[in-house]
Motif scaffolding. Sequence first.
Motif, mmCIF file in Angstrom:
data_model
loop_
_atom_site.group_PDB
_atom_site.id
_atom_site.type_symbol
_atom_site.label_atom_id
_atom_site.label_comp_id
_atom_site.label_asym_id
_atom_site.label_seq_id
_atom_site.Cartn_x
_atom_site.Cartn_y
_atom_site.Cartn_z
ATOM 1 N N TRP A 111 0.345 4.051 -2.612
ATOM 2 C CA TRP A 111 -0.670 5.173 -2.072
ATOM 3 C C TRP A 111 0.277 6.266 -1.350
ATOM 4 O O TRP A 111 -0.075 7.499 -1.613
ATOM 5 C CB TRP A 111 -1.875 4.589 -1.203
ATOM 6 C CG TRP A 111 -3.194 3.997 -2.131
ATOM 7 C CD1 TRP A 111 -2.723 3.194 -3.218
ATOM 8 C CD2 TRP A 111 -4.427 4.073 -1.704
ATOM 9 N NE1 TRP A 111 -4.057 2.873 -3.636
ATOM 10 C CE2 TRP A 111 -5.110 3.521 -2.745
ATOM 11 C CE3 TRP A 111 -4.958 4.703 -0.778
ATOM 12 C CZ2 TRP A 111 -6.332 3.199 -3.029
ATOM 13 C CZ3 TRP A 111 -6.354 4.798 -0.953
ATOM 14 C CH2 TRP A 111 -7.006 3.947 -1.978
ATOM 15 N N ILE B 198 -7.167 -2.149 -4.128
ATOM 16 C CA ILE B 198 -6.337 -0.830 -4.126
ATOM 17 C C ILE B 198 -6.431 0.130 -5.349
ATOM 18 O O ILE B 198 -6.434 1.274 -5.585
ATOM 19 C CB ILE B 198 -4.867 -1.092 -3.931
ATOM 20 C CG1 ILE B 198 -3.889 -1.702 -5.033
ATOM 21 C CG2 ILE B 198 -4.688 -1.650 -2.481
ATOM 22 C CD1 ILE B 198 -2.581 -1.674 -5.003
ATOM 23 N N ALA B 199 -7.259 -0.632 -6.510
ATOM 24 C CA ALA B 199 -7.442 0.023 -7.765
ATOM 25 C C ALA B 199 -8.838 0.533 -7.725
ATOM 26 O O ALA B 199 -9.171 1.426 -8.241
ATOM 27 C CB ALA B 199 -6.817 -0.668 -9.077
ATOM 28 N N SER C 275 -1.212 2.023 -8.609
ATOM 29 C CA SER C 275 -1.724 0.903 -8.495
ATOM 30 C C SER C 275 -2.085 -0.051 -9.697
ATOM 31 O O SER C 275 -1.696 -1.268 -9.657
ATOM 32 C CB SER C 275 -3.042 1.113 -7.563
ATOM 33 O OG SER C 275 -2.953 1.699 -6.397
ATOM 34 N N ILE D 131 0.920 -1.083 0.016
ATOM 35 C CA ILE D 131 0.103 -0.098 -0.044
ATOM 36 C C ILE D 131 0.964 1.197 -0.068
ATOM 37 O O ILE D 131 0.252 2.337 -0.219
ATOM 38 C CB ILE D 131 -1.008 0.175 1.160
ATOM 39 C CG1 ILE D 131 -1.874 0.950 0.932
ATOM 40 C CG2 ILE D 131 -0.105 0.380 2.410
ATOM 41 C CD1 ILE D 131 -3.096 0.419 -0.185
#
Length: 574
Positions: A300, A442-443, A425, A297
């Motif tokens: 991000w 996460i996308a 991502s 992550i």
Amino acid sequence: MTAAAPSPKRRLWGPNEYVPYTPTAWHRDHRVAIGGILGFSAISLTLAILGPSAVTLVLGPRDGSLLPPWYGPALPQRPNEWVVCIAAWVAILLGGASLLIALRALDAGWRPRPRRLCTMGTVLALLHAVVPPLTSADVLMYAAYGRLQLIGRNPYEITPAEVFRSQYDPVMEWTERPWEDTPSVYGPIVSWLQLAANHLGGENMHDIVFWLQLFHVLAFLGACAATIWIARGDRDRLNRAILMTVANPLMIWGIVISAHNEALSVIFAVGGMMLMRRSALGAGLGIGLAGCAKLSIGLWGLAMLWAYRKQPKKAALLCLGAAIPMSLAYGLWQPQALVSVLRNGSYVSGGSWAQPVSRFFDHVMLLDTTTAKLLTGIISYSLLVVLVIVLWRLLPWSAVPGIAPDTSPRDDVMTVAVRAALVLSVAWLVSAMYTLSWYDLIAFVPLGVLASSRLDVIMIVRNTFLSVAYVPGRVVDLSDQLDTVVTQVRETVSPVVQLGVVVAIFAWAVERRRSRRRGDPAAEGAGSNVMTSDGAPSDGADGADRGATDEDPSPDRGDRSGATGTVDRTTLAT
């Protein structure tokens, strides 16, 4: 010099009145979409309720426990392996197709009541969390890592197999291959929750799995709720956010019914993203906690840092906020976790594009396995860089709801961060050697917050076939015929589709370039929109904010405030 007018207060659900919509084709029919999502749920829940099979996990004896996962009484024999596998494939394909149809219906003018759509998704997610997990035995490994901690062992240094091969253990005996000999690759927060599940479930694998499912579904719902909060105030964007997250059958399959822990990091990351316009330190704390669950992550975090690149003080506060939980978790409490987590980057997954490439180097070029993986890794990281550049240029600029009046999306830190998070991502997911369907959360989260684009179709197709490739995603005894089919789907069909995803992105780039050469205003003007004081895009910007899919606008994909629309955009922004 007058101060800028304050942004209008945004209600969570926005206008909730009924808006009539008459579909012009079945592939834009909301009734087909909702029916398909419910059909997907009916199939997946039935598979789980039937109990242990080739796709449904064996959780050990319930020992009189009344806790979920709930399933029917033992059958005289397990369900036929062909029936359950085909049913799972049908469910996934139906779910992916239904999601595409629902998004097309939104683009064509369908405006469901957001509260009802969200309620449907929430109920479906909760139902899938109280039945046995399907297709993946990862949750059994989560339980085993927690068990190791409970008996005083370190899951980053020792494997479950080292314990149960030398002594009986009532929990670890129910784990499945192939990860029994692998130390934990998860962050400290995930490990602590695995330990908590073992404290709550005792020595009963069935009960431990329930607590893990509960933690995971609550994190999933929390991440979805935070995404919906970001999209509040714009009814169309709100419905997109709901469909891409809580009502997304592909994510319900990959995260909830498979009991994966991806949402444990995403919930903190979305929480940090929520604070981008308010507190750089708070945003840093959010992404730092997310990294304490799963390091991937961190993409991000790079996106957030990029958004603050013109504001050094806020960039420093973001880094400070991220460093506080990360240094405590990885530096003080679990220093071994960092090395173990980084180990995950050397794997090659069966359904990815990298599998046939690595085999080509290994079997055709006759290179040793280490060299083959090294060359595949070089291709992977090179592709990552190229995809980031291409996607950054391709993705239309659309403002995240709540942008300050008269502000360009390029100058809004949250819009820049969400857009960069999506680009990074997708580029990582598409280019990675080891990639699995549940990673796509996460996308899908930033996809839901931003306006529609061709990336919707690309990611849904990618995820659908990657999910199909892992049915069953377990090492179980199958008949020779079914094993051959499963192997071909995983090692041939899915890799071809994943390569097709890469080709589709580059084809999109070529098409965009040709459109610009022809002077197509849709290609030239994407991203020029600013927000007026009422929250709606200024004249000439609606295509970039509402659709911007690089397709010629049709009557039902154009400006929805015109003849084909039914709701004034200025109303949606209030």
